[in-house]
Motif scaffolding. Structure first.
Motif, short mmCIF file in Angstrom:
data_model
loop_
_atom_site.label_atom_id
_atom_site.label_comp_id
_atom_site.label_asym_id
_atom_site.label_seq_id
_atom_site.Cartn_x
_atom_site.Cartn_y
_atom_site.Cartn_z
N VAL A 140 67.69 -9.58 38.34
CA VAL A 140 66.21 -8.89 38.56
C VAL A 140 66.20 -8.01 39.73
CG1 VAL A 140 63.89 -9.63 39.12
CG2 VAL A 140 65.31 -10.99 37.45
N SER A 141 66.79 -8.22 40.96
CA SER A 141 66.87 -7.37 42.04
C SER A 141 67.32 -5.99 41.80
CB SER A 141 67.54 -7.99 43.18
OG SER A 141 67.45 -7.05 44.19
N ASN A 142 68.45 -5.96 41.05
CA ASN A 142 69.07 -4.69 40.74
C ASN A 142 68.35 -3.94 39.59
OD1 ASN A 142 71.59 -4.25 42.27
ND2 ASN A 142 72.10 -6.11 41.37
N LEU A 143 67.69 -4.60 38.67
CA LEU A 143 66.72 -3.88 37.66
C LEU A 143 65.44 -3.36 38.36
CD1 LEU A 143 66.53 -6.65 34.90
CD2 LEU A 143 67.73 -4.50 34.58
N LEU A 144 65.03 -4.06 39.51
CA LEU A 144 63.90 -3.48 40.00
C LEU A 144 64.35 -2.00 40.87
CD1 LEU A 144 62.04 -6.77 41.19
CD2 LEU A 144 60.95 -5.01 39.56
N LYS A 145 65.49 -2.33 41.55
CA LYS A 145 66.03 -1.00 42.26
C LYS A 145 66.19 0.08 41.51
CE LYS A 145 68.27 -4.11 45.88
NZ LYS A 145 69.65 -4.52 46.41
N MET A 146 66.51 -0.24 40.31
CA MET A 146 67.07 1.09 39.37
C MET A 146 65.54 1.26 38.68
SD MET A 146 69.66 1.31 40.52
CE MET A 146 70.82 0.52 41.72
N GLY A 147 64.65 0.91 39.09
CA GLY A 147 63.33 1.51 38.42
C GLY A 147 62.89 1.03 37.11
N HIS A 148 63.33 -0.12 36.78
CA HIS A 148 62.82 -0.94 35.58
C HIS A 148 61.53 -1.41 35.86
CE1 HIS A 148 67.22 -0.44 34.63
NE2 HIS A 148 66.62 -0.29 33.31
N VAL A 149 60.74 -1.45 34.79
CA VAL A 149 59.56 -2.27 35.02
C VAL A 149 59.55 -3.78 34.37
CG1 VAL A 149 57.20 -2.47 34.16
CG2 VAL A 149 58.11 -0.11 34.63
N VAL A 150 59.62 -4.83 35.56
CA VAL A 150 60.09 -6.09 35.12
C VAL A 150 59.00 -6.92 35.33
CG1 VAL A 150 61.93 -7.80 35.61
CG2 VAL A 150 62.40 -5.51 35.96
N THR A 151 58.75 -8.05 34.45
CA THR A 151 57.73 -9.23 34.60
C THR A 151 58.70 -10.19 34.65
OG1 THR A 151 56.07 -7.97 33.17
CG2 THR A 151 56.09 -10.42 33.47
N VAL A 152 58.34 -11.36 35.38
CA VAL A 152 59.26 -12.50 35.67
C VAL A 152 58.65 -13.85 35.62
CG1 VAL A 152 60.95 -11.21 37.34
CG2 VAL A 152 59.05 -12.23 38.28
N TRP A 153 59.54 -14.76 35.38
CA TRP A 153 58.92 -16.33 35.31
C TRP A 153 60.17 -17.03 35.64
CZ3 TRP A 153 60.94 -20.32 33.02
CH2 TRP A 153 60.05 -21.50 32.87
N ASN A 154 59.68 -17.95 36.45
CA ASN A 154 60.48 -19.09 36.80
C ASN A 154 60.01 -20.46 36.83
OD1 ASN A 154 63.50 -19.72 37.85
ND2 ASN A 154 62.28 -20.75 39.43
N ARG A 155 60.70 -21.42 36.67
CA ARG A 155 60.39 -22.90 36.34
C ARG A 155 59.53 -23.18 37.72
NH1 ARG A 155 62.77 -27.54 37.45
NH2 ARG A 155 64.84 -26.34 37.38
N THR A 156 60.27 -22.85 38.92
CA THR A 156 59.69 -22.95 40.15
C THR A 156 59.12 -21.86 40.54
OG1 THR A 156 61.78 -24.50 40.69
CG2 THR A 156 60.33 -23.61 42.64
N ALA A 157 57.87 -21.59 40.52
CA ALA A 157 56.90 -20.39 40.38
C ALA A 157 57.37 -19.47 41.96
CB ALA A 157 55.51 -20.59 40.44
N GLU A 158 57.35 -20.40 42.95
CA GLU A 158 57.88 -19.93 44.17
C GLU A 158 58.82 -18.83 44.48
OE1 GLU A 158 57.67 -23.14 43.85
OE2 GLU A 158 55.55 -23.59 44.55
N LYS A 159 59.89 -18.81 43.58
CA LYS A 159 60.97 -17.93 43.49
C LYS A 159 60.39 -16.44 42.97
CE LYS A 159 64.79 -21.20 43.08
NZ LYS A 159 66.29 -21.15 42.32
#
Length: 506
Positions: free
Chosen positions: A236-255
């Motif tokens: 995800v970090s690399n997707l964001l660095k390269m300019g992608h529009v990213v929506t995230v979800w994680n079971r532990t929301a704090e992450k």
């Protein structure tokens, strides 16, 4: 339109496939490097990378007249580093000119028949060249070029987007493109290597795709990502660095918080992420987690609509992949599996190897995403094939790690130096970054997870089961699996796979 003459040493912008124009320098090709057939082209070395390629003349523009234009359309970090490298080159070239006494170098050139391209601006860039350099020929290679190159022509690229298979920096291996599958399995070494496909596309590339990842043109599709563990976080970090529009979800929301700060959007449930995005990736721990994510309450399946794409990156068994593919496509969705070979470090560095199978059009739609997260992708055909290949790879890796741990402990038990054992090992045929890093960590007592021990044991178990179903013996994997099970019993599950070492000393 005026005619611009390009010669050895000229600075240019070269367009390569889906990538934006990249600054380069026209150089001499090695003597045994044949020009590609068809249109005229120049051999170009790109700044900020170790890449060289044949570029057709219509895909080249002179550097200075188009500098501001190119800088406006690309803000990537690697791109800026490449531009800085050009400026450093120019300063050094100017210094050399002053040492030689200055003056116009144009008149000192031996006249020749230059290759031409048509441009609106007739600015002559020959002043940028080292006066000692010659006009473009098929001989007189630069020593630095020969040190890094194999010899083969590169394919041409248009200013518009090119098919995925033509991307020269990030190589896509497509089994369906070749009648000889083995030819598509060429390893990429640290040195530049020629990779040739039966389609006629040939490229020269470096294994370290991070040298050019800054130039990726991100897809305009909305990307979702479910699962921010060791591998998912780096991706995800690399997707964001390269300019992608990213929506995230994680079971532990704090992450999710860190990625929200980096520009990601937050999805409240897997279903919401899928409904908001065009392509949704998931990367979770095991088959049960993968099924629950899709089939559970507020799961992926509830957000699937016709045309939505779902990419399963978890390492699971083929049966799980088949089940998920069927339920996704039954709702009109499009499915791709894409497990990754690598570790947390490689994930963070954008150097994963992606094994994909399923819907080929989804694979192509994911091109910029795969380029952001990895150095290489393989398309392996129908869904399930990537899971099979991934389990085999991890079976080999897990068994190898257990054997290395066994060797280290046997060395200690017989009064031999473990460090000397490692030194000898790293000078032989088995030398690798993997061996060196894992063994050094063992000797330092550092078992911080780069790939969880519990996950490699899970992969061994699934590989053994796959072997049983194929009626194929896997005695080595079975023996290694028992050692990992003992390590888990010693509370090593959440440590790195190298903690299997502790199974031999307790």
């Amino acid at each position: 339109m005026a005619t611009v003459h390009l010669r050895i040493g000229d600075l240019v912008w070269g367009k390569l496939g889906r990538y934006p124009p990249w600054p380069g320098k026209v150089v001499s090709p090695p003597k045994d490097l044949k020009k590609p057939r068809g249109k005229k082209c120049h051999f170009v070395k790109f700044f900020g990378t170790e890449d060289h390629a044949w570029i057709k003349v219509e895909q080249l523009k002179p550097y200075h007249p188009h500098k501001e234009e190119m800088i406006k359309i690309n803000k990537g970090k690697r791109f800026q580093q490449a531009v800085d490298a050009v400026e450093d080159f120019l300063k050094k070239a100017k210094g050399k000119e002053q040492v030689r006494g200055g003056g116009d170098s144009k008149g000192k050139k031996t006249p020749s028949k230059p290759l031409k391209i048509l441009e609106e601006d007739d600015e002559d860039l020959s002043a940028l060249k080292d006066p000692s350099e010659k006009d473009l020929t098929d001989s007189d290679p630069e020593p630095s070029t020969l040190e890094r190159l194999g010899a083969a022509p590169g394919s041409g690229f248009k200013w518009e987007s090119s098919p995925v298979k033509d991307d020269p920096h990030f190589h896509h291996f497509l089994l369906s493109q070749s009648e000889k599958p083995a030819s598509s399995m060429e390893p990429i070494s640290k040195r530049l290597k020629i990779i040739e496909e039966d389609t006629g596309s040939t490229s020269i590339q470096a294994a370290d795709s991070t040298a050019i990842n800054g130039s990726i043109t991100p897809t305009d599709k909305r990307i979702g990502f479910l699962g921010l563990g060791l591998m998912g976080s780096g991706i995800v970090s690399n997707l964001l660095k390269m300019g992608h529009v990213v929506t995230v979800w994680n079971r532990t929301a704090e992450k999710c918080d860190l990625f929200i700060q980096e520009g990601a959007r937050l999805g409240r449930t897997p279903a919401e992420v899928v409904s908001m995005c065009d392509i949704t990736f998931s990367c979770v721990s095991d088959p049960k987690a993968a099924r629950d994510l899709v089939l559970g309450p507020s799961g992926v399946l509830q957000g699937i609509r016709p045309g939505k794409c779902y990419v399963e990156m978890s390492t699971v068994d083929p049966e799980t992949i088949t089940e998920l593919s069927q339920v996704i496509t039954s709702r009109g969705g499009r499915f791709l599996e894409a497990p990754v070979a690598g570790s947390q470090q490689l994930s963070n560095e954008g150097m994963l190897v992606i094994l994909a199978a399923g819907d080929r059009t989804v694979y192509e739609d994911c091109s910029s995403c795969f380029q952001a997260m990895g150095k290489t992708s393989f398309f392996l055909g129908e869904a399930g094939n990537a899971a099979r290949m991934m389990l085999i790879l991890n079976m080999v890796q897990g068994s190898f790690m257990a054997t290395i741990a066994e060797g280290l402990t046997l060395a200690q038990a017989t009064g031999q130096s473990q460090q000397t054992f490692l030194d000898i090992l790293c000078q032989g045929q088995m030398a690798s970054t993997f061996v060196d890093q894992k063994c050094q960590n063992i000797l330092q007592g550092n078992f911080k997870p780069d790939y969880y021990l519990k996950h490699i044991q899970k992969d061994l178990r699934l590989a053994i089961s796959m072997g049983d179903m194929a009626n194929h013996p896997t005695p080595m994997a079975a023996a290694a699996n028992e050692v990992y099970k003992r390590a888990k019993a010693l509370d090593q599950s959440d440590n790195d796979m190298s903690a299997v070492y502790r199974a031999y000393i307790h």
